[in-house]
Design an enzyme around this catalytic site. Structure first.
Site, short mmCIF file in Angstrom:
data_model
loop_
_atom_site.label_atom_id
_atom_site.label_comp_id
_atom_site.label_asym_id
_atom_site.label_seq_id
_atom_site.Cartn_x
_atom_site.Cartn_y
_atom_site.Cartn_z
N PHE A 198 2.09 31.13 -17.47
CA PHE A 198 1.84 30.60 -18.81
C PHE A 198 0.52 31.19 -19.31
O PHE A 198 -0.48 31.18 -18.59
CB PHE A 198 1.77 29.08 -18.77
N ASP A 234 -1.07 25.39 -10.52
CA ASP A 234 -0.81 24.67 -11.76
C ASP A 234 0.54 23.98 -11.61
O ASP A 234 1.56 24.64 -11.38
CB ASP A 234 -0.81 25.67 -12.93
N TYR A 256 1.79 15.29 -20.12
CA TYR A 256 2.72 15.01 -21.22
C TYR A 256 4.12 15.56 -21.02
O TYR A 256 4.97 15.37 -21.87
CB TYR A 256 2.14 15.50 -22.56
N LYS A 257 4.36 16.24 -19.91
CA LYS A 257 5.71 16.77 -19.67
C LYS A 257 6.50 15.74 -18.86
O LYS A 257 6.84 14.68 -19.38
CB LYS A 257 5.60 18.12 -18.98
N ARG A 263 15.57 27.15 -23.48
CA ARG A 263 15.08 26.46 -22.30
C ARG A 263 15.55 25.01 -22.29
O ARG A 263 15.39 24.30 -23.28
CB ARG A 263 13.55 26.53 -22.29
#
Lengths: 412, 412
Positions: free
Chosen positions: B128, B197, B222-223, B371
């Site tokens: 990312f 990560d 938040y995921k 996705r």
């Protein structure tokens, strides 16, 4: 000689108060006097409904779509623009992100990079500690020296080797404030840049960042801006510097095209490059809606009332508390003061606990400071009277002198 | 040959699903299939009531006292300890603070300082972007080189000059995942430290940080942790390293005695030194209450269901979408995959818009990735069936091919 001030005089001042209507914009506890809005601002009454909409509609129903459809994505810019109006900045010069400490690290490193060949970050011994800690780390990582001087030595310490002068406008303990214009001018004459911490300023009184040609500023959202506990902070970069700024926390939201997911970092044009990670939306929404408490408020009126409250506090201290062991820790002259008045007392901790027990909330700063902040949107003149009267009663009666009040809590 | 899978088969799998009861823990929009919990998790139904208490009682009524009386102060530690249980860490090894990007900067600089004389931060090209950007800045500020290699070259690139190997466990685009244990072992053999990560891992599947002897990890709230938009992030530091760690964002909340207001920075013992500024309480409270959605959930069951959903998605893609221009961008083998499956399609953007228009929400990642994330707490097997059926209908009918779906929004 002044005439004695009575509670009725204070009530009369409240009746004539131009900002009296603003108090209803806050949800304040009954029978409580709150003089700690300089630490955590009271809750604007509109915040819970806005937050419920953010949770029940935008998050739960809108889900990921709300980044576009509920305008979450531009919230840091939008909220920054609102704060800009409170600190004398232009549009697109302020953005909301992270904490004050994190933003300070960004601007200190960025500013140091704009003054290569200069080796000193100038700070001040009595500044709020986090500013000095962060400046120490920024200095270490950029090969600079952190030079800390006494408050009255700042101007003379600005020499040709100083890259940045990093100060807080209003001192957290004493309320003493700097002349932003004079210090900034002196720094610029010496070729240095200035960073002002506005934590105890924004929302408490007007400042004029652009008129004073300030380079950088930071500040928090949870004190006089009333954004809630741990509200996100803000950062100001003068537009003339924005394209030159290289800040070190190069997260994707500061990228020119965050959603292109390119491998190379390319800073966004303008103030957006000060962003790092994903914006803390829930905190941002609370802060943005809280700022509506300033709608239609003339900041000069706000300052006038803040000065009135501070002067009243000092005059009543003189009138009611003499001989009780208190001394004034703040400047008597309002021109030298922020929106707080601090008293010293050897038994300050226990006295403050006794005061809080009477639902009058100020706070204590070690070793002996009783600190009272005057958020002019919701503090009344009678609150000042009642606070001084309670301080007198607590000391005269010896009510502070119990184990319950003397025992230190872990966090104060 | 496999037998054809029917929607009834999927409904039967739901009827037998051990985690089916967890779906009621979320407030999900009616008639909507949400396969983007890997970008923003759905809202746990208990969050608004907890947040209202935080606002109406703790903030409005308790005011500054709530830092003590409502236990705001230890919330970063308390919430960190809860996350620790989801990532195989011990108590007091995880703390919640700031954003993933900011925490990554802290640990990268701290880890580099633990390997003086080594000059390389090893990263990976397909990571990312924010991770690579932050690693670039950390490398620049510590005098290191950032070396980026292809995913399959990572193990061979770990040599005696590598200070840190910084990787994301599950790739954000493809869902491909690393073997944490094998990479960590190889890094340690070469004398390097590892930073993982866990943004697409925490809450999606078990990991075993301590069993794998991981040094540092970061991740977002938040995921799959469902903490709300821009929820605060977390950081893990193995207890064996904690007293040696010197992180660069030396704010007052990481100080040994924050409320002593001393002039010199002295890091707190243990994980607390990873803190910087005042904790974002409203976001923290949302995250902490959201984590109750994991109460009583066995992470092995969670992983089993996630694998089932992913395998089902792939099998149904094979069965229903062949010849329609889709190709699988994720590993077919669940052992190589996180909790998402990505498809490639040349018209991916417009197809995803058409899908969202039918209330089936996945997301698009440029240039051609559709996705789909499977949050096993609330995604059903029939949701997978209905998603594949909708994809088929959209492509077969050409419904994607309108301006409304082809026009790019500013943020996707």
């Amino acid at each position: 000689m002044h005439q004695m001030i009575t509670r009725e005089d204070c009530a009369a001042l409240d009746a004539a108060d131009k900002l009296a209507h603003c108090r209803a914009r806050f949800n304040l506890p009954a029978e409580t006097i709150y003089l700690d809005g300089n630490s955590l601002g009271a809750m604007p009454a509109n915040v819970p409904a806005r937050m419920n909409r953010a949770m029940e509609q935008e998050w739960a129903q809108g889900l990921i779509r709300s980044w576009n459809d509920a305008d979450w994505y531009p919230a840091p810019q939008r909220t920054g623009n609102r704060i800009a109006q409170l600190v004398g900045a232009g549009q697109d010069e302020v953005i909301v992100a992270d904490s004050t400490s994190v933003n300070l690290f960004k601007v200190l490193v960025a500013a140091t990079r704009m003054r290569p060949g200069r080796g000193v970050i100038l700070a001040e011994r009595t500044n709020f500690p986090t500013d000095v800690y962060i400046a120490g780390s920024a200095a270490e990582m950029t090969g600079c020296e952190l030079r800390c001087v006494d408050p009255d030595a700042v101007l003379d310490a600005i020499d040709d080797n100083v890259a940045i002068v990093s100060l807080t406008h209003v001192n957290y303990k004493t309320g003493q404030r700097y002349d932003i214009e004079a210090v900034t001018r002196r720094a610029h004459e010496a070729g240095a840049l200035v960073v002002w911490d506005l934590c105890h300023t924004a929302g408490a009184m007007p400042v004029h960042l652009n008129r004073c040609e300030v380079d950088f500023a930071v500040g928090c959202g949870y004190k006089y801006l009333n954004g809630g506990p741990g509200a996100p902070a803000f950062v100001f970069v003068a537009s003339r510097h924005q394209d030159e700024v290289r800040q070190p926390l190069t997260g994707w939201h500061g990228h020119a095209r965050p959603f292109a997911f390119t491998h190379e970092y390319e800073p966004h044009a303008g103030i957006d490059r000060m962003l790092t990670g994903t914006a803390p939306q829930l905190g941002l929404i609370a802060l943005e809606s809280a700022l509506e408490a300033f709608d239609g408020v003339d900041l000069e009126d706000l300052r006038d009332k803040s000065v009135e409250l501070g002067d009243l506090f000092i005059r009543l201290s003189d009138q009611e508390l003499s001989g009780l062991g208190f001394s004034l820790a703040s400047p008597r002259d309002a021109e030298q003061r922020g929106s707080q008045v601090s008293l010293r007392h050897a038994e300050g901790y226990a006295i403050m606990q006794a005061l809080i027990d009477r639902n009058i909330i100020g706070d204590f700063r070690a070793p002996d400071i009783l600190r009272f902040g005057f958020a002019a949107l919701y503090v009344r003149h009678v609150d000042i009277w009642d606070t001084i009267a309670a301080l007198k009663e607590i000391v005269v009666s010896g009510a502070w002198n119990t184990d319950a009040f003397r025992t230190r809590k872990s966090v104060t």
